[in-house]
Design an enzyme around this catalytic site. Structure first.
Site, PDB file in Angstrom:
ATOM      1  N   GLU A  59      10.120  26.073  43.774  1.00  0.00           N
ATOM      2  CA  GLU A  59       9.730  27.359  43.097  1.00  0.00           C
ATOM      3  C   GLU A  59      11.206  27.285  41.888  1.00  0.00           C
ATOM      4  OE1 GLU A  59       8.762  29.395  41.605  1.00  0.00           O
ATOM      5  OE2 GLU A  59       8.253  31.108  42.288  1.00  0.00           O
ATOM      6  N   ASP A  60      10.944  27.831  40.926  1.00  0.00           N
ATOM      7  CA  ASP A  60      12.773  28.410  39.840  1.00  0.00           C
ATOM      8  C   ASP A  60      13.496  29.534  41.302  1.00  0.00           C
ATOM      9  OD1 ASP A  60      10.728  31.032  39.938  1.00  0.00           O
ATOM     10  OD2 ASP A  60      10.999  30.661  37.750  1.00  0.00           O
ATOM     11  N   ARG A  64      13.441  30.176  28.307  1.00  0.00           N
ATOM     12  CA  ARG A  64      12.944  29.427  29.148  1.00  0.00           C
ATOM     13  C   ARG A  64      13.813  28.350  28.533  1.00  0.00           C
ATOM     14  NH1 ARG A  64       9.256  30.572  32.561  1.00  0.00           N
ATOM     15  NH2 ARG A  64       7.246  32.590  31.509  1.00  0.00           N
ATOM     16  N   PHE A  96      20.179  39.762  37.163  1.00  0.00           N
ATOM     17  CA  PHE A  96      18.620  38.930  36.252  1.00  0.00           C
ATOM     18  C   PHE A  96      18.973  37.784  35.883  1.00  0.00           C
ATOM     19  CE2 PHE A  96      15.201  38.015  34.036  1.00  0.00           C
ATOM     20  CZ  PHE A  96      13.921  38.701  35.087  1.00  0.00           C
ATOM     21  N   ASP A 116      13.112  35.464  45.106  1.00  0.00           N
ATOM     22  CA  ASP A 116      13.732  36.942  45.000  1.00  0.00           C
ATOM     23  C   ASP A 116      13.911  37.277  46.230  1.00  0.00           C
ATOM     24  OD1 ASP A 116      15.140  39.033  42.810  1.00  0.00           O
ATOM     25  OD2 ASP A 116      12.379  39.820  42.402  1.00  0.00           O
TER      26      ASP A 116
HETATM   27  P1  IMP Z   1       9.256  37.073  44.208  1.00  0.00           P
HETATM   28  O1  IMP Z   1       7.652  37.287  45.150  1.00  0.00           O
HETATM   29  O2  IMP Z   1      10.217  38.876  44.311  1.00  0.00           O
HETATM   30  O3  IMP Z   1      10.057  35.804  44.892  1.00  0.00           O
HETATM   31  O4  IMP Z   1       9.362  36.604  42.505  1.00  0.00           O
HETATM   32  C1  IMP Z   1       9.806  35.678  42.480  1.00  0.00           C
HETATM   33  C2  IMP Z   1       9.265  35.941  40.659  1.00  0.00           C
HETATM   34  O5  IMP Z   1       9.607  36.935  40.303  1.00  0.00           O
HETATM   35  C3  IMP Z   1       9.322  34.158  39.937  1.00  0.00           C
HETATM   36  O6  IMP Z   1       8.753  33.337  40.271  1.00  0.00           O
HETATM   37  C4  IMP Z   1      10.051  34.696  38.336  1.00  0.00           C
HETATM   38  O7  IMP Z   1       9.239  34.249  37.911  1.00  0.00           O
HETATM   39  C5  IMP Z   1      10.863  36.200  38.567  1.00  0.00           C
HETATM   40  N1  IMP Z   1      11.942  36.521  38.760  1.00  0.00           N
HETATM   41  C6  IMP Z   1      12.579  37.461  40.552  1.00  0.00           C
HETATM   42  N2  IMP Z   1      13.673  36.988  39.586  1.00  0.00           N
HETATM   43  C7  IMP Z   1      13.734  36.580  38.627  1.00  0.00           C
HETATM   44  C8  IMP Z   1      15.160  36.499  37.357  1.00  0.00           C
HETATM   45  O8  IMP Z   1      15.877  37.072  37.713  1.00  0.00           O
HETATM   46  N3  IMP Z   1      14.731  35.427  36.033  1.00  0.00           N
HETATM   47  C9  IMP Z   1      13.246  35.837  35.630  1.00  0.00           C
HETATM   48  N4  IMP Z   1      12.755  35.440  36.920  1.00  0.00           N
HETATM   49  C10 IMP Z   1      12.473  36.055  38.082  1.00  0.00           C
END
Ligand code: IMP
Length: 184
Positions: free
Chosen positions: A105-106, A171, A158, A109
């Site tokens: 995963e990237d 991206r 962010f 969050d």
């Molecule tokens: P989570 O379910 O809150 O952990 O969400 C993760 C997803 O939110 C990631 O796979 C991203 O697509 C998006 N996301 C959360 N923070 C960022 C950020 O700082 N930049 C870009 N995408 C983000």
């Protein structure tokens, strides 16, 4: 980032391409050590993890039988706040039963997306299931989802670049940038 009316522009480089490269090499070495002589399926979560996965895979040497697969998911609710309920838009092609799976995963969050994905994959009876994330924002964490391979921990900002986007943009940037609000 819920203020949909606001406009953002690139702020500053948070993690440079050289730092990313060094960390990716380290993560690949960790994976190589653990899976030497075995098959492992790197499973990227589209679209954000595509660049990270392709760099990571190429740093893992010949002693590991690396397979690549992808999933695409979307979060219910608006795109800025993760609801934790994930809809699978594209599933993996791999038959997971008995396989070593690393979800790539990237960013983690709130952790809700990964927690949900792991739960789904767990029911498919993999031999092992691990998570590799490039970035983690510990301050935003809502659920504990395990991360076995972690690139960097970052503050609650962010970020875009190296696969990460804001509304589909940025991206392709080789470095990871923070955003700032556009002066009007
Ligand atoms: P989570 O379910 O809150 O952990 O969400 C993760 C997803 O939110 C990631 O796979 C991203 O697509 C998006 N996301 C959360 N923070 C960022 C950020 O700082 N930049 C870009 N995408 C983000």
């Amino acid at each position: 980032m819920s203020e949909v009316d606001e406009r953002y522009e690139l702020g500053s480089v948070e993690i440079s391409r050289d730092e990313i490269k060094r960390r990716v090499v380290d993560l690949a070495a960790d994976i190589e050590r653990e899976y030497r002589g075995q098959e492992v399926t790197l499973t990227g979560v589209l679209k954000g993890a595509a660049i990270f996965l392709s760099d990571l895979a190429r740093e893992i040497g010949t002693t590991v039988d690396v397979r690549m697969d992808f999933m695409a998911v979307s979060s219910y609710g608006n795109s800025a706040t993760s609801s934790g309920v994930v809809k699978i838009i594209k599933d993996m092609d791999t038959f997971v039963d008995g396989k070593n799976i690393i979800v790539v995963e990237d960013i983690m969050d709130t952790g809700l997306t990964l927690a949900y994905l792991r739960e789904i994959l767990r029911t498919r009876n993999p031999k092992s299931l691990k998570t590799c994330v490039l970035l983690e924002k510990p301050e935003r964490k809502k659920v504990d989802s395990e991360i076995e391979y972690r690139g960097f921990t970052i503050a609650d900002v962010f970020v875009v670049g190296y696969g990460l986007d804001y509304a589909g943009k940025w991206r392709h940037l080789p470095d990871i940038w923070s955003l700032s609000k556009t002066r009007q």
